[in-house]
Design a protein around this motif. Structure first.
Motif, PDB file in Angstrom:
ATOM      1  N   SER A   1     -11.920 -11.558  -3.664  1.00 16.78           N
ATOM      2  CA  SER A   1     -13.001 -11.251  -4.605  1.00 16.78           C
ATOM      3  C   SER A   1     -13.460  -9.805  -4.514  1.00 16.78           C
ATOM      4  O   SER A   1     -14.214  -9.326  -5.350  1.00 16.78           O
ATOM      5  N   LEU A   2     -12.970  -9.065  -3.503  1.00 13.71           N
ATOM      6  CA  LEU A   2     -13.326  -7.653  -3.350  1.00 13.71           C
ATOM      7  C   LEU A   2     -12.321  -6.712  -4.016  1.00 13.71           C
ATOM      8  O   LEU A   2     -12.553  -5.502  -4.065  1.00 13.71           O
ATOM      9  N   GLU A   3     -11.232  -7.247  -4.541  1.00 13.78           N
ATOM     10  CA  GLU A   3     -10.171  -6.387  -5.069  1.00 13.78           C
ATOM     11  C   GLU A   3     -10.599  -5.591  -6.299  1.00 13.78           C
ATOM     12  O   GLU A   3      -9.963  -4.600  -6.660  1.00 13.78           O
ATOM     13  N   GLN A   4     -11.704  -6.006  -6.945  1.00  9.51           N
ATOM     14  CA  GLN A   4     -12.162  -5.303  -8.145  1.00  9.51           C
ATOM     15  C   GLN A   4     -12.760  -3.935  -7.841  1.00  9.51           C
ATOM     16  O   GLN A   4     -12.961  -3.124  -8.746  1.00  9.51           O
ATOM     17  N   TRP A   5     -13.067  -3.671  -6.555  1.00  9.02           N
ATOM     18  CA  TRP A   5     -13.628  -2.378  -6.168  1.00  9.02           C
ATOM     19  C   TRP A   5     -12.588  -1.548  -5.427  1.00  9.02           C
ATOM     20  O   TRP A   5     -11.752  -2.083  -4.698  1.00  9.02           O
ATOM     21  N   PRO A   6     -12.616  -0.223  -5.576  1.00  7.99           N
ATOM     22  CA  PRO A   6     -11.628   0.639  -4.907  1.00  7.99           C
ATOM     23  C   PRO A   6     -11.723   0.543  -3.386  1.00  7.99           C
ATOM     24  O   PRO A   6     -12.798   0.305  -2.822  1.00  7.99           O
TER      25      PRO A   6
ATOM     26  N   TRP B   1      -5.916  -5.815  -1.505  1.00  9.94           N
ATOM     27  CA  TRP B   1      -5.660  -4.598  -2.275  1.00  9.94           C
ATOM     28  C   TRP B   1      -4.182  -4.239  -2.219  1.00  9.94           C
ATOM     29  O   TRP B   1      -3.551  -4.318  -1.159  1.00  9.94           O
ATOM     30  N   SER B   2      -3.641  -3.804  -3.330  1.00  8.17           N
ATOM     31  CA  SER B   2      -2.245  -3.351  -3.360  1.00  8.17           C
ATOM     32  C   SER B   2      -2.144  -1.837  -3.203  1.00  8.17           C
ATOM     33  O   SER B   2      -1.056  -1.307  -2.970  1.00  8.17           O
ATOM     34  N   ALA B   3      -3.282  -1.143  -3.342  1.00  8.44           N
ATOM     35  CA  ALA B   3      -3.277   0.318  -3.244  1.00  8.44           C
ATOM     36  C   ALA B   3      -4.629   0.797  -2.741  1.00  8.44           C
ATOM     37  O   ALA B   3      -5.639   0.101  -2.864  1.00  8.44           O
ATOM     38  N   TRP B   4      -4.640   1.978  -2.159  1.00  7.54           N
ATOM     39  CA  TRP B   4      -5.890   2.598  -1.721  1.00  7.54           C
ATOM     40  C   TRP B   4      -6.258   3.756  -2.643  1.00  7.54           C
ATOM     41  O   TRP B   4      -5.396   4.368  -3.275  1.00  7.54           O
ATOM     42  N   ALA B   5      -7.553   4.056  -2.684  1.00  7.13           N
ATOM     43  CA  ALA B   5      -8.038   5.232  -3.399  1.00  7.13           C
ATOM     44  C   ALA B   5      -8.223   6.388  -2.438  1.00  7.13           C
ATOM     45  O   ALA B   5      -7.978   7.545  -2.776  1.00  7.13           O
ATOM     46  N   ILE B   6      -8.675   6.052  -1.208  1.00  9.20           N
ATOM     47  CA  ILE B   6      -8.849   7.044  -0.142  1.00  9.20           C
ATOM     48  C   ILE B   6      -8.229   6.471   1.126  1.00  9.20           C
ATOM     49  O   ILE B   6      -8.421   5.297   1.448  1.00  9.20           O
ATOM     50  N   PHE B   7      -7.516   7.310   1.862  1.00 12.14           N
ATOM     51  CA  PHE B   7      -6.845   6.895   3.095  1.00 12.14           C
ATOM     52  C   PHE B   7      -7.303   7.810   4.230  1.00 12.14           C
ATOM     53  O   PHE B   7      -6.962   8.983   4.260  1.00 12.14           O
ATOM     54  N   GLN B   8      -8.089   7.244   5.146  1.00 14.15           N
ATOM     55  CA  GLN B   8      -8.536   7.988   6.327  1.00 14.15           C
ATOM     56  C   GLN B   8      -7.432   7.860   7.388  1.00 14.15           C
ATOM     57  O   GLN B   8      -7.276   6.820   8.011  1.00 14.15           O
ATOM     58  N   TYR B   9      -6.673   8.918   7.550  1.00  7.73           N
ATOM     59  CA  TYR B   9      -5.491   8.838   8.404  1.00  7.73           C
ATOM     60  C   TYR B   9      -5.670   9.488   9.770  1.00  7.73           C
ATOM     61  O   TYR B   9      -4.787   9.397  10.634  1.00  7.73           O
ATOM     62  N   SER B  10      -6.804  10.141  10.001  1.00  2.62           N
ATOM     63  CA  SER B  10      -7.039  10.776  11.296  1.00  2.62           C
ATOM     64  C   SER B  10      -8.531  10.908  11.568  1.00  2.62           C
ATOM     65  O   SER B  10      -9.323  11.108  10.644  1.00  2.62           O
ATOM     66  N   SER B  11      -8.896  10.788  12.831  1.00  2.00           N
ATOM     67  CA  SER B  11     -10.283  11.013  13.253  1.00  2.00           C
ATOM     68  C   SER B  11     -10.396  12.236  14.156  1.00  2.00           C
ATOM     69  O   SER B  11     -11.455  12.496  14.719  1.00  2.00           O
ATOM     70  N   GLU B  12      -9.311  12.981  14.252  1.00  2.00           N
ATOM     71  CA  GLU B  12      -9.277  14.100  15.206  1.00  2.00           C
ATOM     72  C   GLU B  12      -8.780  15.390  14.571  1.00  2.00           C
ATOM     73  O   GLU B  12      -8.102  16.191  15.210  1.00  2.00           O
ATOM     74  N   GLU B  13      -9.132  15.599  13.304  1.00  2.00           N
ATOM     75  CA  GLU B  13      -8.718  16.829  12.635  1.00  2.00           C
ATOM     76  C   GLU B  13      -9.675  17.978  12.945  1.00  2.00           C
ATOM     77  O   GLU B  13     -10.834  17.771  13.319  1.00  2.00           O
ATOM     78  N   LYS B  14      -9.161  19.181  12.786  1.00  2.00           N
ATOM     79  CA  LYS B  14      -9.968  20.393  12.959  1.00  2.00           C
ATOM     80  C   LYS B  14     -10.136  21.069  11.597  1.00  2.00           C
ATOM     81  O   LYS B  14      -9.158  21.255  10.873  1.00  2.00           O
ATOM     82  N   VAL B  15     -11.366  21.418  11.272  1.00  2.00           N
ATOM     83  CA  VAL B  15     -11.675  22.080  10.004  1.00  2.00           C
ATOM     84  C   VAL B  15     -12.616  23.236  10.287  1.00  2.00           C
ATOM     85  O   VAL B  15     -13.583  23.088  11.053  1.00  2.00           O
TER      86      VAL B  15
ATOM     87  N   MET C   1       0.861  -1.195   0.000  1.00  2.00           N
ATOM     88  CA  MET C   1       0.000   0.000   0.000  1.00  2.00           C
ATOM     89  C   MET C   1       0.894   1.241   0.000  1.00  2.00           C
ATOM     90  O   MET C   1       1.895   1.297   0.709  1.00  2.00           O
ATOM     91  N   GLN C   2       0.505   2.223  -0.781  1.00  2.00           N
ATOM     92  CA  GLN C   2       1.318   3.420  -0.892  1.00  2.00           C
ATOM     93  C   GLN C   2       1.149   4.334   0.332  1.00  2.00           C
ATOM     94  O   GLN C   2       0.148   4.270   1.044  1.00  2.00           O
ATOM     95  N   ALA C   3       2.136   5.179   0.563  1.00  2.00           N
ATOM     96  CA  ALA C   3       2.045   6.197   1.611  1.00  2.00           C
ATOM     97  C   ALA C   3       1.302   7.405   1.050  1.00  2.00           C
ATOM     98  O   ALA C   3       1.262   7.617  -0.163  1.00  2.00           O
ATOM     99  N   ARG C   4       0.705   8.196   1.916  1.00  2.00           N
ATOM    100  CA  ARG C   4       0.079   9.424   1.434  1.00  2.00           C
ATOM    101  C   ARG C   4       1.168  10.413   1.027  1.00  2.00           C
ATOM    102  O   ARG C   4       2.307  10.344   1.505  1.00  2.00           O
ATOM    103  N   SER C   5       0.807  11.318   0.123  1.00  2.00           N
ATOM    104  CA  SER C   5       1.813  12.214  -0.427  1.00  2.00           C
ATOM    105  C   SER C   5       1.242  13.607  -0.606  1.00  2.00           C
ATOM    106  O   SER C   5       0.036  13.845  -0.443  1.00  2.00           O
ATOM    107  N   ALA C   6       2.120  14.528  -0.992  1.00  2.00           N
ATOM    108  CA  ALA C   6       1.704  15.920  -1.186  1.00  2.00           C
ATOM    109  C   ALA C   6       0.735  16.055  -2.352  1.00  2.00           C
ATOM    110  O   ALA C   6      -0.003  17.041  -2.440  1.00  2.00           O
ATOM    111  N   GLY C   7       0.710  15.068  -3.236  1.00  2.00           N
ATOM    112  CA  GLY C   7      -0.193  15.130  -4.378  1.00  2.00           C
ATOM    113  C   GLY C   7      -1.628  14.733  -4.065  1.00  2.00           C
ATOM    114  O   GLY C   7      -2.521  14.911  -4.897  1.00  2.00           O
ATOM    115  N   ASN C   8      -1.866  14.180  -2.877  1.00  2.00           N
ATOM    116  CA  ASN C   8      -3.224  13.801  -2.477  1.00  2.00           C
ATOM    117  C   ASN C   8      -4.074  15.035  -2.217  1.00  2.00           C
ATOM    118  O   ASN C   8      -3.538  16.111  -1.918  1.00  2.00           O
TER     119      ASN C   8
END
Length: 310
Positions: free
Chosen positions: A148-153, A170-184, A1-8
């Motif tokens: 059998s679930l790998e066909q979906w993101p 899965w070898s990669a993610w489409a969305i990565f939820q990395y925190s549950s405590e962010e401020k917006v 699985m890839q790491a998150r990056s500045a391009g996300n």
């Protein structure tokens, strides 16, 4: 699985836990999309803020998606799929509909739970004619969700790390939820924060417009089906099937260019090793098409069709 990056890009997911949201302020704080909780289980439960969040996000100009919290330990996949599909019917949706599977769902065990998820995803695809994906925790995916679930993101959760745990599906993610405590801005309290791959975001928010397929000539009679859609017509040359390179690139979202200085076509920055230039168009063989465009190819001699999948 890839790491998150500045391009996300930055996407939040919300439910009634966030209370009333000022969506204009959310957008101004750099958020570019939202996943909104719609339903849970197979009964009558709809998130109390579903309608308000959906309308608010859309009004603010944010792309949206909706998710369903699964309770497979209590209900059938068909029941829960019908419940979700009914509630999102007619709603503007940009991102794929998401199945949130975690927690007590593990009571089914890996094989049964995987089959339940496949059934839900296929049912929602059919009921809504909209793409789907799956949300889960990194450890949960590794323990309970099969190939059998790998066909979906994948939308995966793993907190306080830059790279989520690997799993065997899965070898990669489409969305990565990395925190549950962010401020917006615009939200009181904490909110889940997600990194979304820019290519995934663009696929649904800025989709590539595929040019109209030229009508076949007397020679180009072989239908080329890309991801289950007719994308081009190829031709038979010396007993071998050749396909129009640029139309394939457009259909698969791969950059194709002709470099005049080298008098050669390139795909994704790599030179095409074997090709034929006919009437100003570049044609490539089926095997080269699969290798260069990153897909799987097959030839159906009975129907005289080439199938490409990516």
């Amino acid at each position: 699985m890839q790491a998150r990056s500045a391009g996300n890009v930055k996407v939040i997911d919300v439910s009634h836990h966030q209370g009333a949201i000022d969506w204009a302020k959310v957008k101004a704080d750099g958020v570019v999309g939202a996943m909104v909780k719609a339903t849970e289980g197979g009964g009558s439960y709809v998130d109390p803020t579903f309608a308000a969040n959906a309308a608010g996000a859309v009004k603010a100009g944010l792309p949206v998606g909706y998710y369903h919290y699964a309770r497979p330990e209590l209900n059938s996949a068909a029941q829960e799929a019908a419940h979700f599909a009914d509630k999102v019917k007619g709603m503007k949706a940009d991102f794929p509909h998401a199945l949130d599977v975690e927690g007590k769902a593990s009571r089914l065990g890996g094989a049964a739970l995987t089959a339940w998820c496949v059934a839900w995803l296929k049912a929602v695809e059919q009921l809504t004619s909209h793409p789907v994906m799956i949300y889960t925790g990194a450890s949960f995916a590794k323990s309970y969700l099969g190939k059998s679930l790998e066909q979906w993101p994948l939308w995966v959760a793993h907190y306080e790390v830059d790279q989520p745990m690997d799993n065997n599906t899965w070898s990669a993610w489409a969305i990565f939820q990395y925190s549950s405590e962010e401020k917006v801005d615009g939200i009181k309290g904490n909110v889940d924060m997600n990194a979304m791959e820019k290519a995934f975001y663009d696929k649904y928010v800025h989709p590539v417009v595929v040019p109209a397929i030229p009508k076949p000539t007397g020679i180009d009679t072989i239908k080329v089906v890309v991801n289950d859609k007719l994308a081009a017509y190829g031709r038979m040359i010396d007993g071998h099937v050749y396909l129009p390179l640029r139309l394939l690139g457009d259909a698969l979202g791969v950059d194709v260019e002709w470099r005049a200085a080298e008098a050669s076509p390139y795909v994704g920055g790599k030179i095409v090793p074997y090709y034929k230039l006919i009437d100003g168009k570049t044609y490539i063989g089926v095997r080269v098409a699969a290798e260069m465009l990153g897909g799987k190819a097959s030839w159906d001699n009975g129907t005289k069709k080439v199938y490409l999948y990516k």
